[in-house]
Design an enzyme around this catalytic site. Structure first.
Site, PDB file in Angstrom:
ATOM      1  N   HIS A  26      13.471   1.078  -4.802  1.00  0.00           N
ATOM      2  CA  HIS A  26      12.232   0.453  -4.337  1.00  0.00           C
ATOM      3  C   HIS A  26      11.653  -0.482  -5.402  1.00  0.00           C
ATOM      4  CE1 HIS A  26       8.200  -0.171  -2.820  1.00  0.00           C
ATOM      5  NE2 HIS A  26       7.746   0.238  -3.986  1.00  0.00           N
ATOM      6  N   HIS A  58      10.530  -4.877  -5.511  1.00  0.00           N
ATOM      7  CA  HIS A  58       9.550  -5.652  -6.277  1.00  0.00           C
ATOM      8  C   HIS A  58      10.149  -6.747  -7.157  1.00  0.00           C
ATOM      9  CE1 HIS A  58       5.895  -3.511  -5.141  1.00  0.00           C
ATOM     10  NE2 HIS A  58       6.528  -2.354  -5.311  1.00  0.00           N
ATOM     11  N   GLU A  97       3.025  -4.707  -0.814  1.00  0.00           N
ATOM     12  CA  GLU A  97       3.858  -3.548  -0.461  1.00  0.00           C
ATOM     13  C   GLU A  97       4.345  -3.591   0.989  1.00  0.00           C
ATOM     14  OE1 GLU A  97       5.251  -1.212  -2.170  1.00  0.00           O
ATOM     15  OE2 GLU A  97       4.164  -1.190  -4.061  1.00  0.00           O
ATOM     16  N   SER A 148      12.647  -2.569   0.782  1.00  0.00           N
ATOM     17  CA  SER A 148      13.491  -1.591   0.082  1.00  0.00           C
ATOM     18  C   SER A 148      13.812  -0.399   0.965  1.00  0.00           C
ATOM     19  CB  SER A 148      12.790  -1.106  -1.192  1.00  0.00           C
ATOM     20  OG  SER A 148      11.583  -0.448  -0.865  1.00  0.00           O
TER      21      SER A 148
HETATM   22 FE   FE2 Z   1       5.821  -0.390  -4.705  1.00  0.00          FE
END
Ligand code: FE2
Length: 295
Positions: free
Chosen positions: A162, A167, A208, A227
């Site tokens: 993730h 990111h 997010e 993700s």
């Molecule tokens: Fe995150």
């Protein structure tokens, strides 16, 4: 990175120097003593880390590198279909390894020449003010552990897949990186916990879990969607609402389930204007006013 709840497993540092990660009984690795020992060791790297020194190397097993390779391969196919052009641009520029888990130090080496961002190790939950605040300085806190091998496409907590695939690929794009920095500046500027909570909620619903129109299509740019092997196939069917700061600040979410309310920007420019503009200028007073109006 967001709420205590069950999102991050609690990490306890004991007097004898040992570090223990308290996995919930529902965690896929709960009954695996080998995995738990590794989780404790990896958490210990972050607990003992001092900023400015090289990030300690997490020794991954071949099985763990295999999980990364499998998930990377499957997500890449989905990213081609569902990720925004700027996220794909970031991924192409960053060039993450596909066959093995990169060390966070390596992620920093790839990322820093592009947008100035560097990674910092996190054992688990980082206090909101620190997590967001250091974004202003170009630092991103990241866990180092990887999910349990029994369920390669599922993790109840944000793992290195993730943090890095979700990111870092976004942080490798100049425009998204600028938004992360603005979120950090906002977190530094606000003083009350309530205002900080709103800054972080807007982050949650955008960087997010944000989605965006691209021509006639709906694409994702949020790290949580990009993700997640499951969520990336589901986001188009969620309750998609127009980008609205007031709505974000009052919408409830459950971190333990798929995010079912998503906010759609009309374009990246629209996201920059509304959300970037908010983070660039918000303070305790403007946030209190916004929250009051929406009640
Ligand atoms: Fe995150």
């Amino acid at each position: 990175m967001f709420e205590e709840a069950q999102y991050f497993a609690p990490v306890a540092a004991r007097d004898d120097g040992s570090v223990v990660v308290e996995l919930a009984a529902s965690h896929p690795g709960f009954a695996d003593p080998v995995y738990r020992t590794r989780r404790n060791a990896i958490a210990g790297l972050a607990v003992n880390y001092r900023r400015g020194t090289p990030i300690p190397v997490a020794e991954y097993t071949e099985q763990e590198h295999g999980i990364w390779a499998l998930v990377t391969r499957e997500l890449a196919v989905k990213h081609d279909k569902y990720a925004t052009a700027e996220y794909l641009d970031g991924a192409a520029r960053l060039g993450l390894p596909q066959d093995r888990i990169p060390q966070l130090e390596e992620v920093s080496r790839l990322l820093e020449p592009l947008t100035g961002f560097r990674y910092l190790p996190a054992a688990g939950l980082v206090p909101l003010r620190d997590f967001y605040g250091v974004l202003a300085d170009g630092y991103f806190h990241s866990t180092q552990y990887i999910r349990h091998h029994s369920v390669p496409f599922y993790t109840p907590e944000p793992d290195v897949i993730h943090e890095v695939i979700g990111h870092a690929n976004a942080l490798a794009n100049d425009r998204y990186a600028a938004l992360y920095r603005l979120a950090g500046e906002a977190a530094r500027r606000v003083e009350s916990e309530e205002a900080l909570e709103i800054v972080s909620k807007v982050f949650w619903f955008t960087l997010e879990f944000g989605v965006m129109s691209e021509g006639a299509e709906l694409k994702a740019y949020g790290a949580g969607i990009l993700s997640s092997y499951g969520e990336i196939e589901e986001f188009r069917g969620m309750d998609i609402r127009p980008l609205d700061l007031q709505a974000m600040s009052t919408t409830k979410y459950d971190i333990t389930k798929y995010q079912d309310v998503l906010f759609r920007a009309d374009s990246l420019q629209h996201l920059e204007d509304v959300v970037g503009g908010f983070w660039a200028t918000c303070d305790d007073e403007s946030i209190a006013k916004m929250v009051r109006v929406s009640r």
